[in-house]
Design a protein around this motif. Structure first.
Motif, mmCIF file in Angstrom:
data_model
loop_
_atom_site.group_PDB
_atom_site.id
_atom_site.type_symbol
_atom_site.label_atom_id
_atom_site.label_comp_id
_atom_site.label_asym_id
_atom_site.label_seq_id
_atom_site.Cartn_x
_atom_site.Cartn_y
_atom_site.Cartn_z
ATOM 1 N N ARG A 167 -7.376 -2.757 -3.357
ATOM 2 C CA ARG A 167 -8.424 -1.840 -3.415
ATOM 3 C C ARG A 167 -7.338 -0.419 -3.915
ATOM 4 O O ARG A 167 -8.105 0.195 -4.980
ATOM 5 N N LEU A 168 -6.385 -0.086 -3.264
ATOM 6 C CA LEU A 168 -5.887 1.062 -3.885
ATOM 7 C C LEU A 168 -5.395 0.801 -5.505
ATOM 8 O O LEU A 168 -5.591 1.875 -6.116
ATOM 9 N N ALA A 169 -4.832 -0.412 -5.995
ATOM 10 C CA ALA A 169 -4.406 -0.561 -7.456
ATOM 11 C C ALA A 169 -5.743 -0.498 -8.193
ATOM 12 O O ALA A 169 -5.698 0.207 -9.268
ATOM 13 N N ALA A 170 -6.699 -0.877 -7.635
ATOM 14 C CA ALA A 170 -8.185 -0.788 -8.687
ATOM 15 C C ALA A 170 -8.649 0.510 -8.681
ATOM 16 O O ALA A 170 -9.040 1.237 -9.778
ATOM 17 N N LEU A 171 -8.422 1.526 -7.655
ATOM 18 C CA LEU A 171 -8.762 2.845 -7.637
ATOM 19 C C LEU A 171 -7.752 3.596 -8.728
ATOM 20 O O LEU A 171 -8.218 4.791 -9.289
ATOM 21 N N CYS A 172 -6.597 3.200 -8.813
ATOM 22 C CA CYS A 172 -5.590 3.664 -9.611
ATOM 23 C C CYS A 172 -5.789 3.498 -11.035
ATOM 24 O O CYS A 172 -5.110 3.727 -11.938
ATOM 25 N N GLY A 173 -6.842 2.451 -11.376
ATOM 26 C CA GLY A 173 -7.049 2.078 -12.679
ATOM 27 C C GLY A 173 -6.511 0.861 -13.146
ATOM 28 O O GLY A 173 -6.651 0.452 -14.408
ATOM 29 N N ALA A 174 -5.806 -0.046 -12.150
ATOM 30 C CA ALA A 174 -4.966 -1.324 -12.753
ATOM 31 C C ALA A 174 -6.445 -2.247 -12.783
ATOM 32 O O ALA A 174 -7.404 -2.338 -11.913
ATOM 33 N N ARG A 175 -6.174 -3.581 -13.572
ATOM 34 C CA ARG A 175 -6.620 -4.679 -13.225
ATOM 35 C C ARG A 175 -6.158 -5.355 -12.366
ATOM 36 O O ARG A 175 -5.123 -5.767 -12.362
ATOM 37 N N VAL A 176 -6.967 -6.113 -11.346
ATOM 38 C CA VAL A 176 -6.415 -6.776 -10.247
ATOM 39 C C VAL A 176 -6.847 -8.057 -10.311
ATOM 40 O O VAL A 176 -7.946 -8.383 -10.273
ATOM 41 N N LEU A 177 -5.785 -9.056 -10.096
ATOM 42 C CA LEU A 177 -6.063 -10.537 -10.240
ATOM 43 C C LEU A 177 -5.611 -10.744 -8.810
ATOM 44 O O LEU A 177 -4.625 -10.755 -8.320
ATOM 45 N N HIS A 178 -6.417 -11.641 -8.248
ATOM 46 C CA HIS A 178 -6.219 -12.168 -6.655
ATOM 47 C C HIS A 178 -5.653 -13.526 -6.843
ATOM 48 O O HIS A 178 -6.047 -14.368 -7.577
ATOM 49 N N ASN A 179 -4.537 -14.007 -6.370
ATOM 50 C CA ASN A 179 -3.609 -14.946 -6.576
ATOM 51 C C ASN A 179 -3.308 -15.640 -5.581
ATOM 52 O O ASN A 179 -2.604 -15.146 -4.344
ATOM 53 N N VAL A 181 -1.116 -8.372 -9.873
ATOM 54 C CA VAL A 181 -1.273 -9.658 -9.591
ATOM 55 C C VAL A 181 -0.949 -9.735 -7.842
ATOM 56 O O VAL A 181 0.268 -9.515 -7.454
ATOM 57 N N ASP A 182 -2.052 -9.816 -7.092
ATOM 58 C CA ASP A 182 -2.128 -9.537 -5.644
ATOM 59 C C ASP A 182 -2.091 -10.796 -4.905
ATOM 60 O O ASP A 182 -3.039 -11.638 -5.135
ATOM 61 N N SER A 183 -1.431 -11.246 -4.090
ATOM 62 C CA SER A 183 -1.306 -12.228 -3.327
ATOM 63 C C SER A 183 -1.625 -12.283 -2.043
ATOM 64 O O SER A 183 -0.579 -12.340 -1.095
ATOM 65 N N GLY A 184 -2.827 -11.965 -1.830
ATOM 66 C CA GLY A 184 -3.228 -11.794 -0.299
ATOM 67 C C GLY A 184 -2.673 -10.611 0.555
ATOM 68 O O GLY A 184 -2.664 -10.839 1.740
ATOM 69 N N SER A 185 -2.913 -9.614 0.078
ATOM 70 C CA SER A 185 -2.787 -8.388 0.555
ATOM 71 C C SER A 185 -3.530 -7.980 1.727
ATOM 72 O O SER A 185 -4.800 -8.452 1.595
ATOM 73 N N THR A 186 -3.089 -7.517 2.919
ATOM 74 C CA THR A 186 -4.204 -7.202 4.000
ATOM 75 C C THR A 186 -4.204 -5.743 4.349
ATOM 76 O O THR A 186 -4.791 -5.340 5.182
ATOM 77 N N ASP A 187 -3.421 -5.006 3.543
ATOM 78 C CA ASP A 187 -3.373 -3.660 3.868
ATOM 79 C C ASP A 187 -4.098 -2.519 2.813
ATOM 80 O O ASP A 187 -3.762 -1.390 2.866
ATOM 81 N N GLY A 188 -4.761 -3.180 2.092
ATOM 82 C CA GLY A 188 -5.627 -2.309 1.115
ATOM 83 C C GLY A 188 -4.959 -2.380 -0.067
ATOM 84 O O GLY A 188 -5.356 -1.471 -1.082
ATOM 85 N N THR A 189 -3.759 -2.853 -0.361
ATOM 86 C CA THR A 189 -3.122 -2.678 -1.695
ATOM 87 C C THR A 189 -4.128 -2.929 -2.965
ATOM 88 O O THR A 189 -3.891 -2.271 -3.768
ATOM 89 N N ALA A 247 0.848 -1.298 -0.085
ATOM 90 C CA ALA A 247 -0.061 0.046 0.141
ATOM 91 C C ALA A 247 0.908 1.291 -0.106
ATOM 92 O O ALA A 247 0.386 2.300 -0.616
ATOM 93 N N ALA A 248 1.798 1.227 0.574
ATOM 94 C CA ALA A 248 2.929 2.234 0.743
ATOM 95 C C ALA A 248 3.681 2.766 -0.758
ATOM 96 O O ALA A 248 4.010 4.061 -0.949
ATOM 97 N N ASN A 249 3.639 1.861 -1.683
ATOM 98 C CA ASN A 249 4.275 2.030 -2.837
ATOM 99 C C ASN A 249 3.249 1.815 -4.156
ATOM 100 O O ASN A 249 3.780 2.506 -5.103
ATOM 101 N N ILE A 250 2.226 1.337 -4.044
ATOM 102 C CA ILE A 250 1.611 0.796 -5.367
ATOM 103 C C ILE A 250 0.951 2.268 -6.049
ATOM 104 O O ILE A 250 1.021 2.374 -7.329
ATOM 105 N N ALA A 251 0.605 3.073 -5.348
ATOM 106 C CA ALA A 251 -0.015 4.355 -6.137
ATOM 107 C C ALA A 251 1.155 5.083 -6.711
ATOM 108 O O ALA A 251 0.935 5.224 -8.130
ATOM 109 N N ASP A 252 2.406 5.294 -6.237
ATOM 110 C CA ASP A 252 3.452 5.914 -6.913
ATOM 111 C C ASP A 252 3.902 4.986 -8.120
ATOM 112 O O ASP A 252 4.276 5.414 -9.439
#
Length: 275
Positions: A47-59, A37-45, A17-22
Motif C-alpha cells: 500500500r505504501l509503495a502504491a501511494l508513493c507512485g510505484a506499480r505494485v505486482l503481487h508475487n 514486486v511484493d511477495s506477501g507483505s503483511t505490514d502495509g508495504t 514498510a520501514a524502508n520502502i518510502a525512502d
C-alpha cells in the motif's frame, strides 16, 4: 529527469514498510517507471509503495531471481536498474545515470556503501562490495540461485561511477537473522550445484574469511564494528557449510524471507557479537 536512455527500476519487497518510502523517494529522482514486486507483505508495504507512485505486482515467492525477472518483464523501458528496499541512489550516481548512456551488451556494477546503524563501513568485506544491477532486458536475466542471485547472459561486466547506499544493518539483531536465512539458502544452492562441505570449509574457510575482512581488507580500521563484522562473517561461512554437510537444508525447510530458523542459543551467542 532527462537521462539520455530511460531506465526502469525494479524493487523486490517483503515487509519493508520501514524502508520502502525512502527507497522510492530516491528512485523517483531517476525514473518515472518503478515496479515493486511484493511477495506477501503483511505490514502495509504494498500500500505504501502504491501511494508513493510505484506499480505494485503481487508475487508468490519463488526466489529472489524469479521476483526480479517478473518485475523486469513488467517494465516499460528496456534498461533496468534493480534495487533492494533498503538501498538508495547517491547524488553522484543519479547525475551520472542522467548524463551518460549505458551501452548494449554490457551489465554495469556499482560500489555499494554499507552502513552499520547508519555508520558508514569503510573497510573489510562490506567496505569494498560491488554489485551488478543495471542491465538491458534482452542482454541479461537473473538466475535461480536460492540466494546471492546473479545476472546471466552474453555481456561484458563494466564498472559505473557512483554509489548505491545500503542501510541493511539498521538493527544488528535483524542482520543476524538475515545472515542465518542466507546461510540456509546458500546451503541449498551449494547442494543443487553438487558441492561438498570439506573439513577446510568447516574450519579453514571461516577463519580465512574473518582474517580477510579484518586484516587483509583493513576492517580493523573501522574499530569495533570491523571486529563484529569479521566475527559474523566467520560464523556465516561456518554455518552454511555445517548445514550443507549435515543435510539439514534437506530435512528442515529454509525460513521464508524476513524470518529465521536459527536456535535461541545461536541468536544469544551472535547477539553478543553485535551488541
Amino acid at each position: 529527469m532527462q537521462n539520455r536512455v530511460p531506465i526502469s527500476i525494479v524493487i523486490i519487497t517483503r515487509n519493508e514498510a520501514a524502508n520502502i518510502a525512502d527507497c522510492l523517494r530516491s528512485a523517483r529522482r531517476l525514473s518515472d517507471d518503478i515496479v515493486v514486486v511484493d511477495s506477501g507483505s503483511t505490514d502495509g508495504t504494498a500500500r505504501l509503495a502504491a501511494l508513493c507512485g510505484a506499480r505494485v505486482l503481487h508475487n508468490k515467492w519463488e526466489g529472489y531471481g524469479a521476483a526480479r525477472n517478473k518485475g523486469a518483464a513488467a517494465t516499460r523501458y528496456d534498461w533496468i536498474l534493480a534495487l533492494d528496499a533498503d538501498e538508495r541512489l547517491d547524488f553522484d550516481l543519479l547525475e551520472q545515470l542522467k548524463e551518460d548512456a549505458p551501452k548494449r551488451g554490457r551489465v554495469y556494477r556499482f560500489r555499494r556503501r554499507n552502513h552499520w546503524e547508519e555508520r558508514r563501513i569503510r573497510f573489510g568485506t562490506l567496505g569494498f562490495e560491488r554489485i551488478a544491477r543495471l542491465y538491458h532486458r534482452h542482454d541479461a536475466q537473473w538466475n535461480d540461485f536460492a540466494v546471492h542471485e546473479r545476472l546471466t547472459g552474453s555481456f561484458q561486466l563494466c564498472k559505473w561511477p557512483g554509489t548505491i547506499l545500503h542501510f541493511g544493518i539498521a538493527y544488528p539483531d535483524q542482520y543476524l537473522r538475515k545472515r542465518e536465512h542466507y546461510a540456509w539458502l546458500s546451503a541449498i544452492t551449494y547442494a543443487r550445484q553438487g558441492r561438498k562441505a570439506r573439513l577446510y570449509h568447516l574450519l579453514g574457510a571461516p577463519l580465512f574469511d574473518a582474517l580477510k575482512s579484518y586484516l587483509f581488507l583493513g576492517g580493523f580500521l573501522d574499530g569495533i564494528v570491523g571486529w563484529k563484522i569479521a566475527r559474523i562473517t566467520a560464523w556465516y561461512t561456518a554455518r552454511k557449510y555445517t548445514l550443507l554437510r549435515s543435510g539439514q537444508h534437506e530435512t528442515h525447510p529454509a525460513p521464508t524471507a524476513g524470518e529465521s530458523a536459527c536456535t535461541v542459543a545461536s541468536l544469544q551467542q551472535l547477539s553478543s557479537a553485535a551488541s
